[in-house]
Structures are given as C-alpha cells and as structure tokens.
Design a protein around this motif. Structure first.
Motif, PDB file in Angstrom:
ATOM      1  N   ASP A 221       0.848  -1.182   0.000  1.00 15.71           N
ATOM      2  CA  ASP A 221       0.000   0.000   0.000  1.00 15.71           C
ATOM      3  C   ASP A 221       0.884   1.231   0.000  1.00 15.71           C
ATOM      4  O   ASP A 221       1.835   1.301   0.786  1.00 15.71           O
ATOM      5  N   GLU A 222       0.590   2.168  -0.884  1.00 16.00           N
ATOM      6  CA  GLU A 222       1.372   3.394  -1.006  1.00 16.00           C
ATOM      7  C   GLU A 222       2.866   3.105  -1.155  1.00 16.00           C
ATOM      8  O   GLU A 222       3.702   3.821  -0.588  1.00 16.00           O
ATOM      9  N   GLY A 223       3.180   2.066  -1.899  1.00 14.53           N
ATOM     10  CA  GLY A 223       4.572   1.771  -2.205  1.00 14.53           C
ATOM     11  C   GLY A 223       5.323   0.989  -1.145  1.00 14.53           C
ATOM     12  O   GLY A 223       6.498   0.662  -1.338  1.00 14.53           O
ATOM     13  N   GLU A 224       4.657   0.692  -0.049  1.00 10.71           N
ATOM     14  CA  GLU A 224       5.350  -0.018   1.034  1.00 10.71           C
ATOM     15  C   GLU A 224       4.739  -1.398   1.259  1.00 10.71           C
ATOM     16  O   GLU A 224       3.528  -1.587   1.113  1.00 10.71           O
ATOM     17  N   GLU A 225       5.580  -2.333   1.668  1.00 10.01           N
ATOM     18  CA  GLU A 225       5.091  -3.656   2.041  1.00 10.01           C
ATOM     19  C   GLU A 225       4.432  -3.558   3.417  1.00 10.01           C
ATOM     20  O   GLU A 225       5.071  -3.196   4.402  1.00 10.01           O
ATOM     21  N   ARG A 226       3.151  -3.909   3.479  1.00 10.99           N
ATOM     22  CA  ARG A 226       2.384  -3.786   4.722  1.00 10.99           C
ATOM     23  C   ARG A 226       2.266  -5.088   5.483  1.00 10.99           C
ATOM     24  O   ARG A 226       2.132  -5.092   6.696  1.00 10.99           O
ATOM     25  N   ASN A 227       2.288  -6.182   4.750  1.00 13.04           N
ATOM     26  CA  ASN A 227       2.139  -7.469   5.406  1.00 13.04           C
ATOM     27  C   ASN A 227       2.663  -8.557   4.485  1.00 13.04           C
ATOM     28  O   ASN A 227       2.724  -8.378   3.257  1.00 13.04           O
ATOM     29  N   ARG A 228       3.049  -9.661   5.081  1.00 15.05           N
ATOM     30  CA  ARG A 228       3.660 -10.739   4.324  1.00 15.05           C
ATOM     31  C   ARG A 228       3.159 -12.068   4.844  1.00 15.05           C
ATOM     32  O   ARG A 228       3.038 -12.261   6.061  1.00 15.05           O
ATOM     33  N   GLY A 229       2.852 -12.973   3.924  1.00 14.79           N
ATOM     34  CA  GLY A 229       2.417 -14.296   4.318  1.00 14.79           C
ATOM     35  C   GLY A 229       3.602 -15.197   4.633  1.00 14.79           C
ATOM     36  O   GLY A 229       4.756 -14.791   4.609  1.00 14.79           O
ATOM     37  N   ASN A 230       3.300 -16.449   4.903  1.00 11.94           N
ATOM     38  CA  ASN A 230       4.322 -17.413   5.306  1.00 11.94           C
ATOM     39  C   ASN A 230       5.013 -18.018   4.079  1.00 11.94           C
ATOM     40  O   ASN A 230       4.813 -19.194   3.756  1.00 11.94           O
ATOM     41  N   PHE A 231       5.795 -17.212   3.404  1.00 10.28           N
ATOM     42  CA  PHE A 231       6.536 -17.652   2.228  1.00 10.28           C
ATOM     43  C   PHE A 231       8.002 -17.282   2.394  1.00 10.28           C
ATOM     44  O   PHE A 231       8.328 -16.307   3.070  1.00 10.28           O
TER      45      PHE A 231
END
Lengths: 117, 113
Positions: free
Chosen positions: A50-60
C-alpha cells in the motif's frame, strides 16, 4: 472501469530460474495484494503493498518478493524457482484500508499461471 | 491457524435457495466478513460484505448473528451458473498478521439441473 490486469497470462520456467509477474490495479486503488493458488488448495496470502510499502507478508520464503511502483502497479518476483511454485498467482487491489482493519473488498485479476518444468 | 471453517462441498438444484455457513469463532471486534465467488481459472469475485445482522444486495444475502461467530451466505433461486467455489474471509486488524487475508479452501457448490 477497467479491472485488475495481470501479465503474462501464462509463464513457463525451469527450476532455478527467476519469474516476474505484473499487476495493474483498478484506477484509484492504492492497495495491491498477491496470492498463490496451487492446484486443489485455497488462496494463500503472499504480500500486501500500500502506497509503495510492504504492509504485510504471508508465510513464504524470502525468494518471493515484490514491489509497488508510484503508479500503484506491482511486480511479484520469484527467485530460484522450484517445482512446487507451479500455481495460479492472483493479484487483487482495493481502496486504501480504513486505518486499523483490513476490510475493504478486494478486486481480483484472473491471474498468471506459472508452470515450472 | 485458520480463521474460518466452511463445508468443503455442497450440492443443490436449480431454483433452490442455498445457504453456506462459515464459522469464525475468533472474530475480532474490527473484523468484517466478506464472501467471494471463484470460477475455474478466474480470480475470485466479491459477492457481499457485512459486519452484523443482515445485508442484502442484488445477488445474495448475508446473515450474521449477534455473537458474530458465524455467518451464512444465502443465494436465492440458484442456477447452473452458480456452480463455483465460495470463500468466506474475515478481515484482521493490520496488527494481527496475515490471518485475515487467508481464504482457506472454500466451499465447492455444485448446482444440478
């Protein structure tokens, strides 16, 4: 109104190669989500920008990465491809989530089918 | 840890009303409940979203009891084209990790003539 577009539709790679998948969100949407859907499985959350930033990441693992550009389009990069990476990769976009919760409906593209030989 | 539980599959017939229930015992105060429909080789499509009580749109209704620990998607007078996988998604707070963005395996609804 144009929907979420993904390219390419199909991508064939061999083990160890790198793949780049692209996504253009609906105009006005600032959030982009990536999912992996392997055969017979549900959608597994990969990344949220969102807005160019990583906000959340899954289990990968870290070899799954991405970025979001100033025009809100996004790329998903998968390095050191493995056979189990074969799947449909879906991108979705939404209006910016209201602060404090993730509840905005997501609008999906029809995915990139990645096949690893 | 899965946040939602749905039946793996359901069968019905054209013209019937179909109800698909989703359990979400650990729903948080800020969570919304969203349902999606997916056809083979396509991305999921938004159907309906709600927070409590009842929500209705042109294609479906969503019933949410007072405790919000479950929700029921109701499809009136289904047709063969409603054969699809239906996903229930419960939105997590931004500080709660990616659980709210996990769709699970959904419910495969099969409509017969």
């Amino acid at each position: 109104e144009a929907g979420v577009t993904q390219s390419p539709t199909h991508l064939i790679k061999t083990r160890g190669q790198q793949a780049t998948l692209r996504c253009s969100p609906i105009s006005g949407h600032t959030s982009v989500y990536w999912y992996q859907q392997a055969l017979g499985l549900g959608l597994q959350f990969l990344l949220w920008y969102d807005e160019g930033e990583e906000r959340n990441r899954g289990n990968f693992p870290p070899r799954f990465s991405g970025r979001q550009f100033p025009n809100y389009s996004s790329e998903l990069n998968v390095n050191a491809l493995e056979l189990e990476d074969s799947a449909l990769y879906l991108c979705a976009s939404s209006l910016v989530p209201v602060r404090g919760f993730v509840g905005q409906p997501q609008h999906f593209g029809d995915g990139t089918r990645l096949s690893i030989l | 840890l899965a946040k939602t539980t749905q039946p793996i599959s359901m069968d019905s017939y054209e013209g019937q009303e179909v109800n698909i229930t989703c359990s979400h015992n650990n729903i948080a105060t800020n969570d919304y409940i969203t349902w999606y429909q997916q056809f083979p080789s396509q991305g999921p499509r938004f159907i309906i979203q709600g927070y409590k009580t009842k929500v209705t749109n042109e294609v479906a209704s969503l019933f949410i009891p007072a405790d919000r620990k479950s929700s029921t998607l109701s499809l009136p007078r289904v047709s063969l084209s409603d054969t699809a996988v239906y996903y229930c998604l419960v939105g997590a707070t931004t500080g709660g990790g990616a659980d709210g963005l996990t769709f699970g395996k959904g419910t495969h609804l099969i409509i017969q003539p």
